[in-house]
Design a protein around this motif. Structure first.
Motif, PDB file in Angstrom:
ATOM      1  N   PRO A 140       0.795  -1.232   0.000  1.00 43.74           N
ATOM      2  CA  PRO A 140       0.000   0.000   0.000  1.00 43.74           C
ATOM      3  C   PRO A 140       0.829   1.285   0.000  1.00 43.74           C
ATOM      4  O   PRO A 140       0.396   2.290  -0.549  1.00 43.74           O
ATOM      5  CB  PRO A 140      -0.850  -0.117   1.265  1.00 43.74           C
ATOM      6  CG  PRO A 140      -0.191  -1.145   2.102  1.00 43.74           C
ATOM      7  CD  PRO A 140       0.552  -2.053   1.171  1.00 43.74           C
ATOM      8  N   LYS A 141       2.030   1.242   0.576  1.00 47.56           N
ATOM      9  CA  LYS A 141       2.854   2.448   0.596  1.00 47.56           C
ATOM     10  C   LYS A 141       3.312   2.849  -0.800  1.00 47.56           C
ATOM     11  O   LYS A 141       3.696   3.986  -1.024  1.00 47.56           O
ATOM     12  CB  LYS A 141       4.048   2.266   1.530  1.00 47.56           C
ATOM     13  CG  LYS A 141       3.642   2.244   2.994  1.00 47.56           C
ATOM     14  CD  LYS A 141       4.821   2.207   3.917  1.00 47.56           C
ATOM     15  CE  LYS A 141       4.333   2.227   5.357  1.00 47.56           C
ATOM     16  NZ  LYS A 141       5.443   2.136   6.304  1.00 47.56           N
ATOM     17  N   ASP A 142       3.263   1.903  -1.736  1.00 52.86           N
ATOM     18  CA  ASP A 142       3.645   2.189  -3.117  1.00 52.86           C
ATOM     19  C   ASP A 142       2.431   2.440  -4.010  1.00 52.86           C
ATOM     20  O   ASP A 142       2.595   2.698  -5.205  1.00 52.86           O
ATOM     21  CB  ASP A 142       4.447   1.015  -3.698  1.00 52.86           C
ATOM     22  CG  ASP A 142       5.728   0.740  -2.922  1.00 52.86           C
ATOM     23  OD1 ASP A 142       6.234   1.661  -2.242  1.00 52.86           O
ATOM     24  OD2 ASP A 142       6.221  -0.406  -2.984  1.00 52.86           O
ATOM     25  N   CYS A 143       1.228   2.335  -3.435  1.00 50.24           N
ATOM     26  CA  CYS A 143      -0.008   2.405  -4.232  1.00 50.24           C
ATOM     27  C   CYS A 143      -0.996   3.410  -3.640  1.00 50.24           C
ATOM     28  O   CYS A 143      -2.169   3.101  -3.427  1.00 50.24           O
ATOM     29  CB  CYS A 143      -0.648   1.020  -4.316  1.00 50.24           C
ATOM     30  SG  CYS A 143       0.412  -0.224  -5.048  1.00 50.24           S
ATOM     31  N   ASN A 144      -0.508   4.596  -3.353  1.00 52.90           N
ATOM     32  CA  ASN A 144      -1.367   5.675  -2.832  1.00 52.90           C
ATOM     33  C   ASN A 144      -2.102   5.290  -1.556  1.00 52.90           C
ATOM     34  O   ASN A 144      -3.232   5.724  -1.336  1.00 52.90           O
ATOM     35  CB  ASN A 144      -2.364   6.128  -3.907  1.00 52.90           C
ATOM     36  CG  ASN A 144      -1.676   6.612  -5.154  1.00 52.90           C
ATOM     37  OD1 ASN A 144      -0.850   7.511  -5.079  1.00 52.90           O
ATOM     38  ND2 ASN A 144      -2.000   6.012  -6.277  1.00 52.90           N
TER      39      ASN A 144
END
Length: 153
Positions: A140-144
């Motif tokens: 999730p930290k890489d996907c907004n």
């Protein structure tokens, strides 16, 4: 007529040249503290078509699906001691949206592509998901801020 044939031909050629493409929203997953009460809510209050419960020990969850035409809501409840849903529910006592699931035409090509773009996956290889198809989660930290599941269409 010729224009339509040419457009269809170009569309088919484009699909053949692209190693993978993004498909439809398969489901939105909701972590629930009480599976039976959640199923009752969707069935009795909203008059929805809800599947039976299914335990997925490899994923640490029990699932049920609320069928909404061409998409679904996945209800998630912890199964086993190492369930990632248990951790989510510790932080969110009332439950809430856990992840979204998007279909892809070729999951292995999609994984290579997102990794090349700097997106981390949770795990190195796809696992078989609730629909019997390969899935992988994106960090999730890489996907907004959104935990994103990719599923083979």
């Amino acid at each position: 007529m010729l224009g339509l044939v040419l457009r269809r031909g170009l569309h088919t050629m484009k699909q053949m040249c692209m190693p993978w493409s993004l498909g439809k929203l398969n489901h939105v997953a909701i972590a629930v503290p009480n599976m039976d009460e959640s199923i009752k809510y969707y069935k009795e209050t909203l008059k929805a078509d809800v599947s039976g419960k299914e335990d997925l020990p490899d994923h640490g969850v029990t699932t049920a699906f609320v069928n909404l035409g061409d998409t679904k809501i996945e209800l998630l409840h912890p199964f086993g001691e190492k369930s990632p849903i248990a951790n989510f529910l510790e932080k969110n006592k009332d439950g809430g949206i856990h992840h979204i699931c998007l279909e892809v035409t070729d999951i292995n090509e999609a994984i290579q592509h997102v990794k090349a773009k700097g997106i981390r996956t949770l795990g190195n290889e796809p696992k078989i998901g609730a629909h019997g198809k390969p899935v992988i989660f994106l960090h999730p930290k890489d996907c907004n801020g959104v935990l994103t599941e990719l599923e083979q269409a």
